[in-house]
Design a protein around this motif. Structure first.
Motif, PDB file in Angstrom:
ATOM      1  N   GLN B   6      -2.549   6.104   3.708  1.00 48.46           N
ATOM      2  CA  GLN B   6      -1.243   6.068   3.059  1.00 48.46           C
ATOM      3  C   GLN B   6      -0.392   5.002   3.713  1.00 48.46           C
ATOM      4  O   GLN B   6      -0.437   4.828   4.935  1.00 48.46           O
ATOM      5  CB  GLN B   6      -0.523   7.418   3.191  1.00 48.46           C
ATOM      6  N   ASN B   7       0.374   4.334   2.905  1.00 48.61           N
ATOM      7  CA  ASN B   7       1.367   3.411   3.466  1.00 48.61           C
ATOM      8  C   ASN B   7       2.551   3.291   2.536  1.00 48.61           C
ATOM      9  O   ASN B   7       2.427   3.525   1.334  1.00 48.61           O
ATOM     10  CB  ASN B   7       0.728   2.039   3.747  1.00 48.61           C
ATOM     11  N   PRO B   8       3.713   3.028   3.103  1.00 46.06           N
ATOM     12  CA  PRO B   8       3.947   2.915   4.541  1.00 46.06           C
ATOM     13  C   PRO B   8       3.970   4.279   5.216  1.00 46.06           C
ATOM     14  O   PRO B   8       4.036   5.314   4.542  1.00 46.06           O
ATOM     15  CB  PRO B   8       5.331   2.257   4.597  1.00 46.06           C
ATOM     16  N   ARG B   9       3.912   4.317   6.515  1.00 43.81           N
ATOM     17  CA  ARG B   9       3.998   5.586   7.230  1.00 43.81           C
ATOM     18  C   ARG B   9       5.440   6.079   7.279  1.00 43.81           C
ATOM     19  O   ARG B   9       5.705   7.279   7.262  1.00 43.81           O
ATOM     20  CB  ARG B   9       3.452   5.428   8.640  1.00 43.81           C
ATOM     21  N   HIS B  10       6.348   5.152   7.359  1.00 47.66           N
ATOM     22  CA  HIS B  10       7.766   5.485   7.369  1.00 47.66           C
ATOM     23  C   HIS B  10       8.476   4.548   6.406  1.00 47.66           C
ATOM     24  O   HIS B  10       8.178   3.352   6.365  1.00 47.66           O
ATOM     25  CB  HIS B  10       8.368   5.326   8.771  1.00 47.66           C
ATOM     26  N   LEU B  11       9.393   5.114   5.638  1.00 48.78           N
ATOM     27  CA  LEU B  11      10.119   4.327   4.638  1.00 48.78           C
ATOM     28  C   LEU B  11      11.570   4.772   4.650  1.00 48.78           C
ATOM     29  O   LEU B  11      11.851   5.966   4.540  1.00 48.78           O
ATOM     30  CB  LEU B  11       9.497   4.555   3.252  1.00 48.78           C
ATOM     31  N   VAL B  12      12.449   3.806   4.780  1.00 51.62           N
ATOM     32  CA  VAL B  12      13.887   4.091   4.757  1.00 51.62           C
ATOM     33  C   VAL B  12      14.478   3.434   3.530  1.00 51.62           C
ATOM     34  O   VAL B  12      14.259   2.240   3.299  1.00 51.62           O
ATOM     35  CB  VAL B  12      14.583   3.591   6.030  1.00 51.62           C
ATOM     36  N   GLN B  17      18.160   3.289  -4.447  1.00 53.02           N
ATOM     37  CA  GLN B  17      17.028   2.358  -4.421  1.00 53.02           C
ATOM     38  C   GLN B  17      15.754   3.060  -4.901  1.00 53.02           C
ATOM     39  O   GLN B  17      15.728   4.266  -5.148  1.00 53.02           O
ATOM     40  CB  GLN B  17      16.825   1.821  -2.998  1.00 53.02           C
ATOM     41  N   GLU B  18      14.704   2.272  -5.008  1.00 55.28           N
ATOM     42  CA  GLU B  18      13.415   2.819  -5.424  1.00 55.28           C
ATOM     43  C   GLU B  18      12.499   2.935  -4.213  1.00 55.28           C
ATOM     44  O   GLU B  18      12.523   2.096  -3.313  1.00 55.28           O
ATOM     45  CB  GLU B  18      12.770   1.903  -6.469  1.00 55.28           C
ATOM     46  N   ALA B  19      11.683   3.985  -4.215  1.00 61.22           N
ATOM     47  CA  ALA B  19      10.677   4.157  -3.165  1.00 61.22           C
ATOM     48  C   ALA B  19       9.302   4.151  -3.819  1.00 61.22           C
ATOM     49  O   ALA B  19       9.086   4.811  -4.841  1.00 61.22           O
ATOM     50  CB  ALA B  19      10.901   5.475  -2.427  1.00 61.22           C
ATOM     51  N   TYR B  90       5.770  12.938   2.409  1.00 57.73           N
ATOM     52  CA  TYR B  90       4.949  12.970   1.204  1.00 57.73           C
ATOM     53  C   TYR B  90       3.498  12.740   1.617  1.00 57.73           C
ATOM     54  O   TYR B  90       3.152  11.706   2.182  1.00 57.73           O
ATOM     55  CB  TYR B  90       5.423  11.896   0.217  1.00 57.73           C
ATOM     56  N   PHE B  91       2.672  13.734   1.324  1.00 59.14           N
ATOM     57  CA  PHE B  91       1.268  13.659   1.685  1.00 59.14           C
ATOM     58  C   PHE B  91       0.414  13.454   0.438  1.00 59.14           C
ATOM     59  O   PHE B  91       0.655  14.052  -0.610  1.00 59.14           O
ATOM     60  CB  PHE B  91       0.817  14.940   2.386  1.00 59.14           C
ATOM     61  N   CYS B  92      -0.590  12.653   0.613  1.00 58.24           N
ATOM     62  CA  CYS B  92      -1.599  12.449  -0.410  1.00 58.24           C
ATOM     63  C   CYS B  92      -2.893  13.080   0.102  1.00 58.24           C
ATOM     64  O   CYS B  92      -3.167  13.042   1.311  1.00 58.24           O
ATOM     65  CB  CYS B  92      -1.767  10.947  -0.639  1.00 58.24           C
ATOM     66  N   ALA B  93      -3.654  13.661  -0.799  1.00 58.19           N
ATOM     67  CA  ALA B  93      -4.960  14.204  -0.443  1.00 58.19           C
ATOM     68  C   ALA B  93      -5.965  13.772  -1.505  1.00 58.19           C
ATOM     69  O   ALA B  93      -5.589  13.461  -2.634  1.00 58.19           O
ATOM     70  CB  ALA B  93      -4.904  15.733  -0.365  1.00 58.19           C
ATOM     71  N   SER B  94      -7.227  13.753  -1.119  1.00 62.14           N
ATOM     72  CA  SER B  94      -8.253  13.429  -2.107  1.00 62.14           C
ATOM     73  C   SER B  94      -9.428  14.381  -1.953  1.00 62.14           C
ATOM     74  O   SER B  94      -9.627  14.993  -0.896  1.00 62.14           O
ATOM     75  CB  SER B  94      -8.716  11.977  -1.960  1.00 62.14           C
ATOM     76  N   SER B  95     -10.178  14.507  -3.037  1.00 61.21           N
ATOM     77  CA  SER B  95     -11.373  15.351  -3.001  1.00 61.21           C
ATOM     78  C   SER B  95     -12.447  14.719  -3.862  1.00 61.21           C
ATOM     79  O   SER B  95     -12.182  13.880  -4.722  1.00 61.21           O
ATOM     80  CB  SER B  95     -11.061  16.770  -3.488  1.00 61.21           C
ATOM     81  N   GLY B 107       0.429  10.749   5.648  1.00 62.21           N
ATOM     82  CA  GLY B 107       1.756  11.002   5.097  1.00 62.21           C
ATOM     83  C   GLY B 107       2.685   9.798   5.181  1.00 62.21           C
ATOM     84  O   GLY B 107       2.495   8.889   5.995  1.00 62.21           O
ATOM     85  N   THR B 108       3.663   9.807   4.296  1.00 64.46           N
ATOM     86  CA  THR B 108       4.767   8.838   4.345  1.00 64.46           C
ATOM     87  C   THR B 108       6.049   9.633   4.533  1.00 64.46           C
ATOM     88  O   THR B 108       6.335  10.544   3.749  1.00 64.46           O
ATOM     89  CB  THR B 108       4.872   8.030   3.038  1.00 64.46           C
ATOM     90  N   ARG B 109       6.780   9.293   5.583  1.00 64.76           N
ATOM     91  CA  ARG B 109       8.045   9.970   5.832  1.00 64.76           C
ATOM     92  C   ARG B 109       9.176   9.143   5.255  1.00 64.76           C
ATOM     93  O   ARG B 109       9.461   8.056   5.746  1.00 64.76           O
ATOM     94  CB  ARG B 109       8.221  10.220   7.329  1.00 64.76           C
TER      95      ARG B 109
END
Lengths: 111, 113
Positions: B6-12, B17-19, B90-95, B107-109
């Motif tokens: 996941q990226n970014p790890r941290h986002l301000v 604005q848009e994330a 925000y966490f992403c997971a895959s299977s 995760g991205t914080r």
């Protein structure tokens, strides 16, 4: 849908054994997961039970009783690094099988 | 075999604005899930995608949030006109298969000022 209930917090002593319980109510059962999550980190997979009984994996074991809607995670020989949140999750019975997570049990291991 | 990225790890971001949050699933996995986690709370499911398809978005807010998983490239979770209440991990997971074990990314914080 699912209702998952687990204790909010538990404390235990290094070297001891702790049992973290999870009860669930679901309209259709598709297995039960346990995850470990350290503060500020991603959840990591611990176990998956689909049949009744105890499954042992090193210091960690997981038990399931489908008739009682009950599971527990057993941690033996506790170490300080086991301090984390433990999440119980069970997939929905709908078409997408999305796991519903409990709020997690915060385990604090002290010396 | 790389895990979920996941990226970014941290986002301000500032309000309005848009994330954009990106997730690359584990190699060989075609099922992607997005979750949101507020402090001291559990993981809340948002959306489940397969390549080019949204399978289940029952956990997504109706406005400002969207997700995609194109044929090529990572899955994207987009939050438009962010508000302070969007601040979360925000966490992403895959299977591999739909009911299989999910493996989570770091995760991205997101912090909204």
């Amino acid at each position: 849908g699912q209702n998952i209930d687990q204790p909010t917090e538990m404390t235990a002593t290094e070297g001891a054994i702790v049992q973290i319980n999870c009860t669930y109510q679901t309209s259709g059962f598709n297995g039960l997961f346990w995850y470990q999550q350290h503060a500020g980190e991603a959840p990591t997979f611990l176990s998956y039970n689909v049949l009744d009984g105890l499954e042992e994996k090193g210091r960690f074991s997981s038990f399931l009783s489908r008739s009682k809607g009950y599971s527990y995670l057993l941690l033996k020989e506790l170490q300080m690094k086991d301090s984390a949140s433990y999440l119980c999750a069970t997939p929905s019975s709908g078409g997408s099988y999305i796991p519903t997570f409990g709020r997690g049990t915060s385990l604090i291991v002290h010396p | 075999n790389a895990g979920v990225m996941q990226n970014p790890r941290h986002l301000v971001r500032r309000r309005g604005q848009e994330a954009r949050l990106r997730c690359s699933p584990m190699k060989g996995h075609s099922h992607v899930y997005w979750y949101r986690q507020l402090p001291e709370e559990g993981l809340k499911f948002m959306v489940y995608l397969q390549k080019e398809n949204i399978i289940d978005e029952s956990g997504m807010p109706k406005e400002r949030f969207s997700a995609e998983f194109p044929k090529e490239g990572p899955s994207i979770l987009r939050i438009q006109q962010v508000v302070r209440g969007d601040s979360a991990a925000y966490f992403c997971a895959s299977s591999d298969e739909v009911a299989d074990t999910q493996y989570f990314g770091p995760g991205t914080r997101l912090t909204v000022l």
